[in-house]
Motif scaffolding. Structure first.
Motif, PDB file in Angstrom:
ATOM      1  N   THR A 241       0.819  -1.222   0.000  1.00  0.00           N
ATOM      2  CA  THR A 241       0.000   0.000   0.000  1.00  0.00           C
ATOM      3  C   THR A 241       0.849   1.268   0.000  1.00  0.00           C
ATOM      4  N   ASP A 242       2.166   1.111  -0.103  1.00  0.00           N
ATOM      5  CA  ASP A 242       3.007   2.313  -0.041  1.00  0.00           C
ATOM      6  C   ASP A 242       2.773   3.255  -1.219  1.00  0.00           C
ATOM      7  N   LEU A 243       2.277   2.728  -2.344  1.00  0.00           N
ATOM      8  CA  LEU A 243       2.003   3.580  -3.496  1.00  0.00           C
ATOM      9  C   LEU A 243       0.498   3.692  -3.765  1.00  0.00           C
ATOM     10  N   LEU A 244      -0.288   3.354  -2.752  1.00  0.00           N
ATOM     11  CA  LEU A 244      -1.742   3.530  -2.845  1.00  0.00           C
ATOM     12  C   LEU A 244      -2.062   5.021  -2.809  1.00  0.00           C
TER      13      LEU A 244
ATOM     14  N   GLN B  19       4.773   0.805   4.665  1.00  0.00           N
ATOM     15  CA  GLN B  19       3.623   0.542   3.798  1.00  0.00           C
ATOM     16  C   GLN B  19       2.644   1.717   3.798  1.00  0.00           C
ATOM     17  N   ALA B  20       3.015   2.796   4.444  1.00  0.00           N
ATOM     18  CA  ALA B  20       2.102   3.938   4.532  1.00  0.00           C
ATOM     19  C   ALA B  20       1.888   4.546   3.145  1.00  0.00           C
ATOM     20  N   ARG B  25       1.669   9.424   4.648  1.00  0.00           N
ATOM     21  CA  ARG B  25       3.012   9.505   5.252  1.00  0.00           C
ATOM     22  C   ARG B  25       3.215  10.721   6.141  1.00  0.00           C
TER      23      ARG B  25
END
Lengths: 277, 193
Positions: A241-244, B19-20, B25
């Motif tokens: 989900t880091d690029l969600l 995973q942020a 962020r």
């Protein structure tokens, strides 16, 4: 700045990507999405894709991309791609192994549209190619590509390598001779690095890519909208989900404007260098 | 009102910093874990980036003093039996200057009348009790006392604080958000666990 103006200026990528599904008949060693026959399909759906595609055109997007999973194992894919291609130029990423005679007949109408099928072929030697992509992959690809080309369908070849700069020149030339012999010219041959996400990360392959290195290209999946087609990756069965960007995909203006905010806030000097096509 | 310790794991995985999502962020700390509220909301970044500023504004510093707000938040949370919110806001209540006896009273462990001498604060607590637990309009007697104790802006804001707290109470309880280890340690040291 509007979405259309940001696309025109290059702040946003003009292509909207659709992850049509996550399942695949192959299990490639570097797959970003851990796709395989048994994984959850997570289909975005034909009507959903076509509806978002119409919105995308109205917003000023200029092209579509379809990827997965393997798009062409979905029955409705030829019809879907026809619908997208009628709106805007479209590229479909495929492993090239699902083109039996029936499928070939079904994709024939794509020849009259601005549609390209981008097929993966990594190595000029069958054994080495199939080591990464699975048994019989090489044979099926070299059989399918000329049949698509004969039908007037635009075909690109995508070669994915651990280090494209380190490849043996002789080996590269043999690969180029191969794709030329299949009817695909040099300008339709793309060489790109393995991205260190998904199964490639598990297998310790590829180059690291954060959002600073990736083009902002709106990417829609069954799980939401992402920053790039390299975004909705899966590792250990869990979606990254880091690029969600957002779970909301409709109306399309919402994720498009959220992506634009992100693109405009990227630090100065960001170095975009990696694309999927 | 008893506050069962949050022994069950969170119902949803708490999103870790690596995973942020990009829009989430800025709400993750540079070091250490994000709050469970932040880490859970990160599953839906477009909600997080609206909800956290809203919560921060309503529950955070405004024209009203922190002590008054903590009376409302802690009382509401205790009424709703939200262990996460009670524990977290017991620590915040200590920081705001509320006395130990007052905190215990707000948590339902002692009488309000004994702990709060000021009529205005007792009127506020009665208002909170009816807003949080009541159905339909607040009773006339409680309303009259609240109107005497608070001006229009105070009544509006504190009622909104009750509402926002109710939302958080049900969110945190339903999703079984775990109280942070630092908060639990502090409450243990204060004898307010």
């Amino acid at each position: 700045m509007s979405v259309a103006a940001s696309i025109a200026s290059g702040t946003l990528g003009g292509r909207v990507w659709f992850y049509s599904n996550y399942h695949c008949n192959l299990r490639c060693a570097y797959c970003l999405t851990e796709s395989a026959p048994e994984v959850s399909r997570r289909e975005l759906g034909k009507e959903e894709i076509l509806a978002r595609g119409r919105e995308a055109r109205e917003l000023g997007f200029t092209a579509f991309g379809v990827t997965g999973g393997e798009p062409f194992i979905l029955e409705y894919m030829p019809e879907l791609v026809s619908g997208l291609g009628a709106e805007l130029p479209t590229v479909v990423l495929s492993n090239g192994t699902a083109f039996n005679e029936r499928r070939l007949r079904e994709v024939e109408p794509l020849a009259d549209l601005p549609v390209h099928v981008q097929i993966s072929l990594d190595h000029p030697d069958p054994d080495e190619n199939d080591e990464m992509r699975g048994p019989e992959n090489f044979r099926k690809v070299v059989e399918a590509v000329p049949k698509l080309v004969e039908r007037g369908i635009g075909v690109r070849i995508a070669t994915t390598l651990e280090d494209p700069d380190a490849v043996d020149p002789e080996e590269r030339e043999r690969l180029c001779e191969l794709h030329r012999s299949l009817g695909v010219p040099d300008e339709d041959h793309i060489v790109r690095p393995i991205i260190n996400r998904g199964r490639a990360m598990t297998n310790e392959m590829g180059v690291l890519a954060g959002y600073e290195q990736l083009d902002p290209e709106l990417t829609l999946t069954a799980d939401g909208a992402f920053y790039s087609p390299f975004g909705p990756t899966v590792r250990g069965g869990r979606l990254d989900t880091d690029l969600l960007v957002s779970r909301t995909t409709s109306p399309l203006r919402e994720p498009a404007e959220a992506l634009l905010r992100i693109a405009e806030s990227r630090p100065p000097g960001h170095d975009t260098s990696i694309g999927i096509n | 009102m008893t506050q069962a310790a949050a022994s069950a794991p969170s119902l949803v995985p708490l999103v870790e910093a690596d995973q942020a999502p990009i829009l989430a962020r800025p709400y993750f700390p540079a070091a250490g874990p994000a709050s469970p509220l932040t880490a859970s909301l990160a599953h839906v970044p477009e909600i997080l980036e609206v909800a956290l500023p809203f919560v921060g504004r309503v529950l955070g510093p405004t024209a009203l003093d922190a002590r008054t707000k903590e009376i409302v938040v802690l009382r509401t949370s205790a009424l709703m039996e939200c262990s996460y919110c009670v524990q977290t806001h017991t620590a915040a209540a200590l920081d705001s200057g509320l006395a130990r006896a007052q905190i215990e009273a707000l948590r339902g462990e002692a009488g309000i009348e004994e702990a709060f001498a000021a009529a205005g604060e007792r009127a506020l607590i009665a208002w909170v009790d009816e807003v949080a637990l009541g159905r339909g309009a607040v009773g006339e007697e409680v309303t009259v006392r609240a109107r005497e104790a608070m001006g229009d802006p105070e009544l509006v804001e504190l009622t909104l604080v009750v509402g926002a707290t109710l939302m958080l109470n049900r969110y945190c309880t339903a999703l079984r958000l775990p109280t942070s280890a630092a908060t639990l340690l502090r409450l243990a040291e204060e004898g307010l666990a």
